[in-house]
Design an enzyme around this catalytic site. Structure first.
Site, PDB file in Angstrom:
ATOM      1  N   HIS A  25       3.329  -3.746   3.776  1.00  0.00           N
ATOM      2  CA  HIS A  25       2.582  -2.508   3.537  1.00  0.00           C
ATOM      3  C   HIS A  25       1.129  -2.811   3.156  1.00  0.00           C
ATOM      4  O   HIS A  25       0.201  -2.172   3.665  1.00  0.00           O
ATOM      5  CB  HIS A  25       3.230  -1.678   2.429  1.00  0.00           C
ATOM      6  CG  HIS A  25       2.365  -0.543   1.978  1.00  0.00           C
ATOM      7  ND1 HIS A  25       2.071   0.541   2.777  1.00  0.00           N
ATOM      8  CD2 HIS A  25       1.692  -0.336   0.814  1.00  0.00           C
ATOM      9  CE1 HIS A  25       1.266   1.377   2.121  1.00  0.00           C
ATOM     10  NE2 HIS A  25       1.021   0.871   0.935  1.00  0.00           N
TER      11      HIS A  25
ATOM     12  N   ARG B  87      -9.494  -0.959   5.399  1.00  0.00           N
ATOM     13  CA  ARG B  87     -10.533  -1.995   5.388  1.00  0.00           C
ATOM     14  C   ARG B  87     -10.322  -2.925   6.569  1.00  0.00           C
ATOM     15  O   ARG B  87      -9.867  -4.061   6.405  1.00  0.00           O
ATOM     16  CB  ARG B  87     -10.465  -2.827   4.088  1.00  0.00           C
ATOM     17  CG  ARG B  87     -10.773  -2.076   2.804  1.00  0.00           C
ATOM     18  CD  ARG B  87     -10.511  -2.942   1.572  1.00  0.00           C
ATOM     19  NE  ARG B  87      -9.119  -3.398   1.531  1.00  0.00           N
ATOM     20  CZ  ARG B  87      -8.113  -2.644   1.098  1.00  0.00           C
ATOM     21  NH1 ARG B  87      -8.332  -1.448   0.648  1.00  0.00           N
ATOM     22  NH2 ARG B  87      -6.890  -3.125   1.122  1.00  0.00           N
TER      23      ARG B  87
ATOM     24  N   GLU C  19       5.415   8.283   0.715  1.00  0.00           N
ATOM     25  CA  GLU C  19       5.508   6.827   0.564  1.00  0.00           C
ATOM     26  C   GLU C  19       6.896   6.511   0.042  1.00  0.00           C
ATOM     27  O   GLU C  19       7.303   7.000  -1.024  1.00  0.00           O
ATOM     28  CB  GLU C  19       4.441   6.295  -0.416  1.00  0.00           C
ATOM     29  CG  GLU C  19       3.042   6.298   0.179  1.00  0.00           C
ATOM     30  CD  GLU C  19       2.039   5.474  -0.643  1.00  0.00           C
ATOM     31  OE1 GLU C  19       2.289   5.232  -1.850  1.00  0.00           O
ATOM     32  OE2 GLU C  19       1.013   5.060  -0.076  1.00  0.00           O
TER      33      GLU C  19
ATOM     34  N   GLU D  95       9.328   4.434  -1.863  1.00  0.00           N
ATOM     35  CA  GLU D  95       9.251   3.437  -2.928  1.00  0.00           C
ATOM     36  C   GLU D  95      10.557   3.423  -3.726  1.00  0.00           C
ATOM     37  O   GLU D  95      11.345   4.351  -3.667  1.00  0.00           O
ATOM     38  CB  GLU D  95       8.093   3.753  -3.892  1.00  0.00           C
ATOM     39  CG  GLU D  95       6.754   3.927  -3.180  1.00  0.00           C
ATOM     40  CD  GLU D  95       5.546   3.900  -4.108  1.00  0.00           C
ATOM     41  OE1 GLU D  95       5.680   3.517  -5.282  1.00  0.00           O
ATOM     42  OE2 GLU D  95       4.453   4.280  -3.638  1.00  0.00           O
TER      43      GLU D  95
END
Lengths: 430, 430
Positions: free
Chosen positions: A147, A156, A212, A214
């Site tokens: 991830h 980025r 997400e 988790e």
């Protein structure tokens, strides 16, 4: 101590059931008649611990554990597990063991009491399952290498994994006040974002709503200001595990997050599953983690199996769809950093951990294309929308979508499930 | 409603005193005899509200405010102000007004009761001042343009102020569990950092321990999940202000903070002053903020004076020094984003605010070279150490150093002080 896998309960458990005698997760149930109660799940039932205590089923335990005795039955009539946890690890371990004893096939104490069964066993389909823990603090880690690499490459390009990532479990403080129970609808948040090609931001409903996938652990033992936790002891501070959906507004997040991290792009809601599964129940599913290269600094160096083999799934059900569609299947064993390493790192500067703290893993992705734990990764930031069985496509979540996350560990006839966490997206406020 | 500046108390107040009748800040005091009590500060004294309630001085108020009546005197015998705040804004406003009435020069009710004075008025020098609020959540903003520019240029040369900064009050979630009372010693934390020139991190005591001069507001009214707060109403959610020292380990912070923001470099401790000064007390010191260019989006557009003219100072006293040295003098009016803007932005995505939340301003710097609110800026990241009167120099804090922050607003003979927050650095644990 895990419960003997061969033991059976006098309650009928089906093979696909998440909650056999070996699981006994804790939660908070409620009915209009009873109000909130601490319960453990067993098959299709919830065992109401308040009712059990009132009928004397915890009396023997209370004699041995003075802190429990004085707190009974009051501590079981609460809106969260926090008060029970504050009684201490020996108490919550003993309470679970006592439940196992009451429910094992050859114990007639509850089984043969018509009154007891009627008072203490409630069908799970007939009770409301509340948020199990009032989160004292909430920390979100970033522990999946896949991830971090995938998400990093989208936010980025050319610089996905930062130099610190393999040296420490990166984390940030999340917002504890917006952690909600499974089933709570989630309203599409408004916020500032920079539309593609624009030079100035706009304010409005997020256009890039995401989930997400988790796992979160619940801290069951606190630490004092200035104390640290050696890695070898870290797991004893963990009460159990939850499924955790860290809803994210990607456009708000990417505009706001520099330089201090995610804030309003996350803090509108996080959803947790209702049953906290103890580490004891997951003991048979321990696995070693991935090799860590370079080796972490000594305070984070682990030997042994500190990861868990838990299958996780995300399903999406649009408002009109007859059934959900599987979007992702992954496994917690993919996590680079273990929960023990997360906890030890968290406490390494003397920051006090508190009973009821939630520490989430960060999105859990795997290497396979269908093992990606959020739409950001699954759709390459919306560039490759998914097509659903009804022919509609999803770059991001639509109003009316229900996101369902499930988790279970299974091996040699034993299945320890985490139940599910679900939430439906409501349209933004007018 | 501010108290008439002309009114005097029957308690003698010196001109340099922080706590005249017009201030009446709330705090939690404790003595070995009494345990924790809610109090207001007046001159050199603390007025014990529990004792006042027991002697009937709040009876008239309780008749008018049913929620207060049922809670009296219990709500004044607590370890934090949270329970009082939860009774609602009308209650905390009325309690402060009643205190002002009891203390005004011409009211004999308490003044002339020997028993009342003995029971209710304690010398501040003889009581312990505790942490006034149990922080439910803690958010740290980044609202000073000068600080953001200075700090940004040290962490990111050439790219100090990011594109979002002038559009929204940047913030991150901080750690609520390590907020400590003024006077609590702060142990030098250990952590991971990358030594200059090294390619791999090391673990050990921070070499770059810093303070951050901040103001924090205490949320006195919560909001529901999904609710927002229009800017015009934001100040009514604020109970009052505190001085806030956001201790920072710069080496840990700069190694860990990408991409998710500060974590262990901050979470080892934050110190708060003991007396919460209400916005009503600061009403005479309202000033317009700096012009905001470009204009913020409509939900953050303010008219009127939402900033406050409060002088802030940081002093440093090494272990052996006879007295502290002034390091910094600045003013909260330098803040670019007002507290109202911070609060409205915080709630803009529906994130619930809770009674007892702390929202800190971020380091408050001004344009002058001596108006810099942290050593990072004062020493240009340690490159230009300060020289103290004893001849020693400080790039960063040394063990044994005491950091003292003070704040006050003063105009036309009226002085509203915030008292001080102090903390002494202890050596790292062995």
């Amino acid at each position: 101590m895990p419960i003997d896998p061969a033991l059976r309960s006098w309650i009928d458990i089906k093979p696909a059931d998440d909650f056999p005698l070996q699981n006994l997760p804790f939660g908070i149930i409620s009915t209009p008649d009873t109000g909130p109660r601490v319960a453990v799940a067993i098959g299709g039932y919830a065992l109401d611990l308040y009712a059990c205590a009132q009928l004397g089923y915890f009396d023997a335990l209370a004699d041995d554990l003075p802190t429990l005795g004085a707190a009974l039955p009051r501590v079981f009539r609460r809106r969260s597990l926090n008060a029970l946890l504050k009684l201490g690890r020996p108490v919550w371990l003993a309470v679970r063991e006592r439940c196992a004893e009451l429910l094992r096939y050859d114990n007639p104490a509850l089984r043969d009491s018509e009154l007891g069964v009627r008072a203490c066993l409630l069908r799970r389909s007939e009770v409301e399952l509340l948020r199990p823990v009032k989160p004292t603090n909430y920390t979100d880690f970033y522990s999946s290498l896949e991830h971090a690499t995938n998400a990093g490459s989208l936010f980025r390009p050319g610089n996905p994994l930062l130099p610190n990532w393999r040296h420490l479990p990166v984390a940030y403080h999340g917002r504890a006040s917006s952690v909600v129970a499974s089933g709570t609808p989630v309203r599409r948040p408004q916020g500032q974002y920079l539309p593609a090609g624009a030079t100035a931001p706009t304010f409005g409903p997020t256009q890039m709503l995401d989930f997400e996938l988790e796992m979160a652990f619940v801290v069951g033992q606190g630490t004092a200001l200035g104390s640290t936790v050696p890695l070898g002891q870290a797991e004893s501070y963990i009460f159990g595990l939850l499924l955790f959906n860290d809803w994210s507004a990607r456009d708000i997040q990417s505009w706001e997050y520099q330089p201090l991290g995610p804030f309003l792009g996350k803090s509108f809601a996080s959803s947790v599953s209702g049953w906290v599964v103890t580490l004891d129940a997951l003991e048979p599913f321990r696995v070693p983690g991935p090799a860590q290269e370079p080796a972490p600094l000594p305070y984070l160096q682990a030997s042994g199996a500190h990861h868990f083999d838990i299958t996780l799934e995300v399903l999406l059900q649009p408002a009109e769809a007859p059934e959900p569609t599987l979007l992702c299947r992954t496994n917690t064993q993919h996590l680079y950093w273990s929960m023990a390493q997360q906890l030890t790192h968290h406490a390494s500067n003397g920051c006090p951990l508190a009973v009821g703290d939630l520490c989430a893993s960060g999105t859990i992705s795997g290497a396979a294309p269908d093992a990606l734990g959020c739409l950001l990764e699954l759709t390459r930031r919306g560039q490759q929308p998914l097509t659903l069985p009804d022919g509609s496509s999803r770059a991001w979540l639509a109003d009316g979508d229900t996101v369902i996350m499930r988790g279970y560990a299974a091996r040699e006839g034993l299945r320890i499930g985490l139940g599910e966490v679900r939430g439906t997206v409501l349209p933004a406020a007018e």
